[in-house]
Design an enzyme around this catalytic site. Structure first.
Site, PDB file in Angstrom:
ATOM      1  N   GLU A  28      56.639  51.271  61.044  1.00  0.00           N
ATOM      2  CA  GLU A  28      57.697  50.454  61.625  1.00  0.00           C
ATOM      3  C   GLU A  28      57.462  50.340  63.137  1.00  0.00           C
ATOM      4  O   GLU A  28      57.303  51.351  63.814  1.00  0.00           O
ATOM      5  CB  GLU A  28      59.058  51.085  61.288  1.00  0.00           C
ATOM      6  CG  GLU A  28      59.326  50.983  59.778  1.00  0.00           C
ATOM      7  CD  GLU A  28      60.403  51.927  59.246  1.00  0.00           C
ATOM      8  OE1 GLU A  28      61.135  52.527  60.040  1.00  0.00           O
ATOM      9  OE2 GLU A  28      60.500  52.058  58.008  1.00  0.00           O
ATOM     10  N   LEU A  55      61.672  47.740  56.909  1.00  0.00           N
ATOM     11  CA  LEU A  55      62.280  49.057  56.717  1.00  0.00           C
ATOM     12  C   LEU A  55      62.372  49.331  55.216  1.00  0.00           C
ATOM     13  O   LEU A  55      63.417  49.186  54.602  1.00  0.00           O
ATOM     14  CB  LEU A  55      63.657  49.106  57.370  1.00  0.00           C
ATOM     15  CG  LEU A  55      63.697  48.628  58.828  1.00  0.00           C
ATOM     16  CD1 LEU A  55      65.066  48.885  59.437  1.00  0.00           C
ATOM     17  CD2 LEU A  55      62.627  49.300  59.658  1.00  0.00           C
ATOM     18  N   SER A  56      61.265  49.660  54.637  1.00  0.00           N
ATOM     19  CA  SER A  56      61.172  49.840  53.181  1.00  0.00           C
ATOM     20  C   SER A  56      60.294  51.052  52.910  1.00  0.00           C
ATOM     21  O   SER A  56      59.237  50.948  52.307  1.00  0.00           O
ATOM     22  CB  SER A  56      60.551  48.603  52.532  1.00  0.00           C
ATOM     23  OG  SER A  56      61.210  47.430  52.927  1.00  0.00           O
ATOM     24  N   GLU A  57      60.753  52.206  53.351  1.00  0.00           N
ATOM     25  CA  GLU A  57      59.890  53.393  53.351  1.00  0.00           C
ATOM     26  C   GLU A  57      59.373  53.732  51.957  1.00  0.00           C
ATOM     27  O   GLU A  57      58.200  54.084  51.786  1.00  0.00           O
ATOM     28  CB  GLU A  57      60.625  54.604  53.927  1.00  0.00           C
ATOM     29  CG  GLU A  57      60.955  54.497  55.413  1.00  0.00           C
ATOM     30  CD  GLU A  57      62.186  53.656  55.684  1.00  0.00           C
ATOM     31  OE1 GLU A  57      62.944  53.360  54.718  1.00  0.00           O
ATOM     32  OE2 GLU A  57      62.403  53.281  56.858  1.00  0.00           O
ATOM     33  N   GLN A  79      58.630  57.054  61.708  1.00  0.00           N
ATOM     34  CA  GLN A  79      59.307  57.139  63.005  1.00  0.00           C
ATOM     35  C   GLN A  79      60.070  58.437  63.192  1.00  0.00           C
ATOM     36  O   GLN A  79      60.203  58.912  64.307  1.00  0.00           O
ATOM     37  CB  GLN A  79      60.272  55.961  63.165  1.00  0.00           C
ATOM     38  CG  GLN A  79      59.563  54.668  63.537  1.00  0.00           C
ATOM     39  CD  GLN A  79      60.532  53.538  63.828  1.00  0.00           C
ATOM     40  OE1 GLN A  79      61.659  53.522  63.319  1.00  0.00           O
ATOM     41  NE2 GLN A  79      60.097  52.585  64.627  1.00  0.00           N
ATOM     42  N   PHE A  85      62.087  62.944  53.797  1.00  0.00           N
ATOM     43  CA  PHE A  85      62.991  63.255  52.674  1.00  0.00           C
ATOM     44  C   PHE A  85      63.117  62.025  51.778  1.00  0.00           C
ATOM     45  O   PHE A  85      63.181  62.120  50.565  1.00  0.00           O
ATOM     46  CB  PHE A  85      64.389  63.654  53.172  1.00  0.00           C
ATOM     47  CG  PHE A  85      64.438  64.915  53.994  1.00  0.00           C
ATOM     48  CD1 PHE A  85      63.674  66.023  53.658  1.00  0.00           C
ATOM     49  CD2 PHE A  85      65.272  65.008  55.099  1.00  0.00           C
ATOM     50  CE1 PHE A  85      63.735  67.193  54.403  1.00  0.00           C
ATOM     51  CE2 PHE A  85      65.337  66.166  55.852  1.00  0.00           C
ATOM     52  CZ  PHE A  85      64.572  67.263  55.508  1.00  0.00           C
ATOM     53  N   HIS A 127      67.708  63.732  62.805  1.00  0.00           N
ATOM     54  CA  HIS A 127      66.413  63.393  63.403  1.00  0.00           C
ATOM     55  C   HIS A 127      65.614  64.606  63.853  1.00  0.00           C
ATOM     56  O   HIS A 127      64.632  64.457  64.571  1.00  0.00           O
ATOM     57  CB  HIS A 127      66.618  62.494  64.630  1.00  0.00           C
ATOM     58  CG  HIS A 127      66.959  61.081  64.298  1.00  0.00           C
ATOM     59  ND1 HIS A 127      68.139  60.731  63.676  1.00  0.00           N
ATOM     60  CD2 HIS A 127      66.292  59.921  64.497  1.00  0.00           C
ATOM     61  CE1 HIS A 127      68.166  59.414  63.526  1.00  0.00           C
ATOM     62  NE2 HIS A 127      67.062  58.905  64.004  1.00  0.00           N
TER      63      HIS A 127
END
Ligand code: TPP
Lengths: 320, 316
Positions: A28, A55-57, A79, A85, A127
């Site tokens: 990203e 944004l499609s992990e 990122q 997870f 984060h």
């Protein structure tokens, strides 16, 4: 020439993109290099090699597996560490399992890089995790470099490895700088640790940024206690021979680990050490607390992470 | 009748009898853990795989035997895999839900619902980037349409023009959950929202599936990007062979009779002379007799090698 850890990672990506056209990067905001990891690489290698993803992990992590099955060598930048997870299924249950489940018909050479794991001051609960133990637990090759030279050399080895490899670059290590000759940069094999500082009374096992903390504490104690700092570099596979050589000298063990206590890295190193080697004192570990979530307020964030002070007092207890 | 009619019938018949025999081997204990029977849905695998070139690839599901056989995997090695033998497609390391044969383009059955669509998209995109004209067909059920990862994959495939054919096998149920209770809106509309053409076709008729899949494969190969095919079908048997034991009650007798009345084996068989049907049936039986003998006689893998193949590159 001063080279920072982050710049070393960037150089490793650039060198591998140049050396092998099967290598490509996904992530990203990597074209403008929002994290700086990929700075300059889009201009150098273009759209085909440096791909901004939506944004499609979950989909792009499996997409990388598919691309690897088709013969490419994808590198994904995440990122934030907690995104792991979100894609644990895609790494632990898909990429990692393909080779065995197919009876060795394929390989999945994907590298997952997290530039900025652990606490980034002020980033709080979602984060600031350091989930390397999870990957070691399932058997995914897992790397946490401490120095710029290792950041370069381990990332290069990860990309050249034919299996999935997760590379954690702790936020607190990204700014570490060393005087290095570019010509001296070389691949560092996975699974081989190093003695970051030699000593004879007690061995401290530390990873990533904590290697530097441990060396600083060792210097502080110099003259009083002779501390050896062992940096395993890779969490899995772990260099038991290297640790054994160190413990043969010191016969005392302290592990400092910036992740949660239960079922964590520190517990594993201690269990493995007492199964294999003779120790003269009960081993000790310094970790985040059980099940910790990093609180926001600065003082609370700091108190949850292992500190130099904790390490210093535990070392004095172990040699007493 | 098309030139492919006999071939399509043969594939449907092969899958049907492979499944029926496998269920017997589950009952006799030769296959441990059970299987998800594909009986009733064979026209989809047969039609889609007939539209693919040998160098094209597929990904499959927990209900994958039909796809793997239709793509050309050896029935003997497939059956040996279900029995966990060392001669199996995956050397006994995969079993029913993970059967893979890279030599014929089977990138693996995948037991996580919705997962393979994104793998197929990556494989298709990568092949095209390397200058190969490979098309990848990916099979999944109606249940997978509610997995976010699959919807993410639709977006990537369409955005990046990946040569993929998304094949949704809508058999009306995700285990026991009826599609009407699970999918808001319409299945093809979801695909269309990502900018790809989507068609609903009769998944009981192998020739209709072949025709639709051929158009989709041509489009993908010529750089047109992904196509979505919703194939309406019906699962004649249980979700999984364990269902025979637990007797789940979610389909009425009327519904079952109605569903089973549209049998791809009969639909395709009716297009052929009865002598052709009889000859194919006998040939398939011989292939499966040989497969059963091969599988039963094959050795079990040695336990020392339980974790062989875990890593492509050895650990230090
Ligand atoms: C992500 C995920 N959720 C749940 C399951 C358990 N499960 C296996 S098959 C299945 C139903 C799948 O339904 P569908 O996609 O319609 O395929 P079908 O079984 O009808 O062929 C479920 C819920 C799973 N394997 N993976």
């Amino acid at each position: 020439m001063k080279l920072s850890y982050l710049k070393a990672l960037n150089r490793a990506l650039g060198d591998e993109l140049a050396a092998d056209e099967r290598v490509f990067l996904m992530g990203e905001d990597i074209r403008v290099a929002a994290s700086n990891l990929t700075a300059g690489l889009h201009a150098r290698f273009g759209d085909d090699r440096v791909l901004d993803t939506p944004l499609s992990e979950q989909a792009f992590t499996n997409f990388a597996t598919g691309a690897a099955l088709a013969g490419l060598r994808p590198v994904i930048e995440f990122q934030i560490p907690s995104l792991l997870f979100l894609v644990f299924e895609q790494i632990a249950n898909q990429a990692h399992k393909f080779s065995l489940m197919t009876g060795g018909q394929c390989r999945v050479p994907v590298t997952y890089v997290v530039p900025g794991s652990g606490s980034r001051t002020g980033w709080a609960g979602q984060h600031s995790d350091h989930p390397y133990s999870l990957f070691a637990h399932v058997g995914v090759k897992t790397v946490v470099p401490a120095t710029p030279a290792d950041a370069y050399g381990l990332l290069v080895s990860a990309i050249r490895d034919d299996d999935p490899v997760v590379v954690f670059a702790p936020a607190a290590a990204l700014g570490v700088r060393d005087d290095l000759d570019f010509a001296s940069l070389a691949p560092v094999p996975l699974g081989v640790g190093r003695v970051a500082r030699a000593g004879s009374d007690v061995t401290v096992v530390a990873l990533g940024h904590l290697v530097h903390e441990a060396v600083a504490v060792a210097e502080e104690l110099a003259g009083q206690v002779s501390v050896e700092v062992f940096d395993p570099r890779t969490v899995y596979p772990f260099d038991w021979n290297g640790l054994g050589a160190s413990l043969a000298k010191t016969r005392r063990l302290v592990v400092i680990d910036d992740s949660n206590r239960s079922c964590g890295f520190a517990g594993e190193v201690i269990a493995g050490a007492v199964e294999r080697f003779r120790l003269d004192a009960p081993p000790r570990r310094i970790t985040r607390p059980d099940g910790a979530v990093l609180p926001f307020a600065l003082a609370l964030d700091r108190v949850v992470q292992p500190s130099r002070q904790d390490l210093l007092s535990v070392l004095l207890e172990v040699v007493a | 009748m098309t030139p492919d009619s006999a071939g399509l019938y043969r594939t449907v018949r092969l899958i049907r009898r492979f499944e029926e025999r496998s269920i017997e081997f589950v009952r006799s204990g030769e296959i441990v853990g059970g299987i998800h029977p594909y009986i009733g849905q064979e026209a989809i695998a047969a039609g889609v795989c007939a539209a693919l070139a040998p160098t094209d690839q597929i990904t499959s599901t927990h209900r994958g035997h039909g796809h793997v056989l239709a793509k050309g995997a050896d029935p003997s090695r497939m059956l040996a895999e279900l029995m966990g033998r060392s001669t199996g497609l995956n050397s006994g390391r995969g079993g029913s839900m993970h059967a893979a044969d890279f030599s014929v383009g089977v990138l693996g059955a995948n037991a996580i619902v919705g997962a393979a669509g994104s793998i197929a998209t990556g494989a298709a995109w990568a092949a095209r980037r390397q200058g190969r004209d490979t098309v990848v067909a990916t099979f999944f059920g109606d249940g997978a349409m509610n997995e976010g990862m699959l919807l993410e994959a639709f977006n990537l495939a369409s955005l990046w023009n990946a040569p993929v054919v998304f094949v949704c096998e809508n058999n009306g149920y995700a285990t026991t959950m009826p599609v009407a209770g699970a999918v808001a809106g319409s299945i093809p509309a979801r695909a269309r929202a990502f900018g790809m053409p989507a068609f609903t076709i009769d998944g009981q008729d192998p020739e209709l599936v072949l025709a639709a899949a051929s158009t989709a494969v041509r489009r993908a190969r010529s750089g047109g990007g992904p196509t979505f095919l919703e194939c309406l079908t019906y699962r004649f048997d249980a979700h999984h062979t364990f269902e025979h034991r637990v007797r789940l009650n979610y389909r009425s007798d009327d519904e079952l009779a109605d569903g089973r009345s549209r049998d791809p084996l009969e639909i395709q068989g009716a297009r052929l002379a009865s002598s052709v049907v009889a000859a194919i049936d006998a040939e398939v039986e011989a292939v499966l007799d040989k497969a059963a003998a091969f599988a039963l006689e094959s050795p079990h893998p040695s336990v020392e090698g339980a974790l062989d193949y875990l890593y492509a590159m050895r650990l230090p």
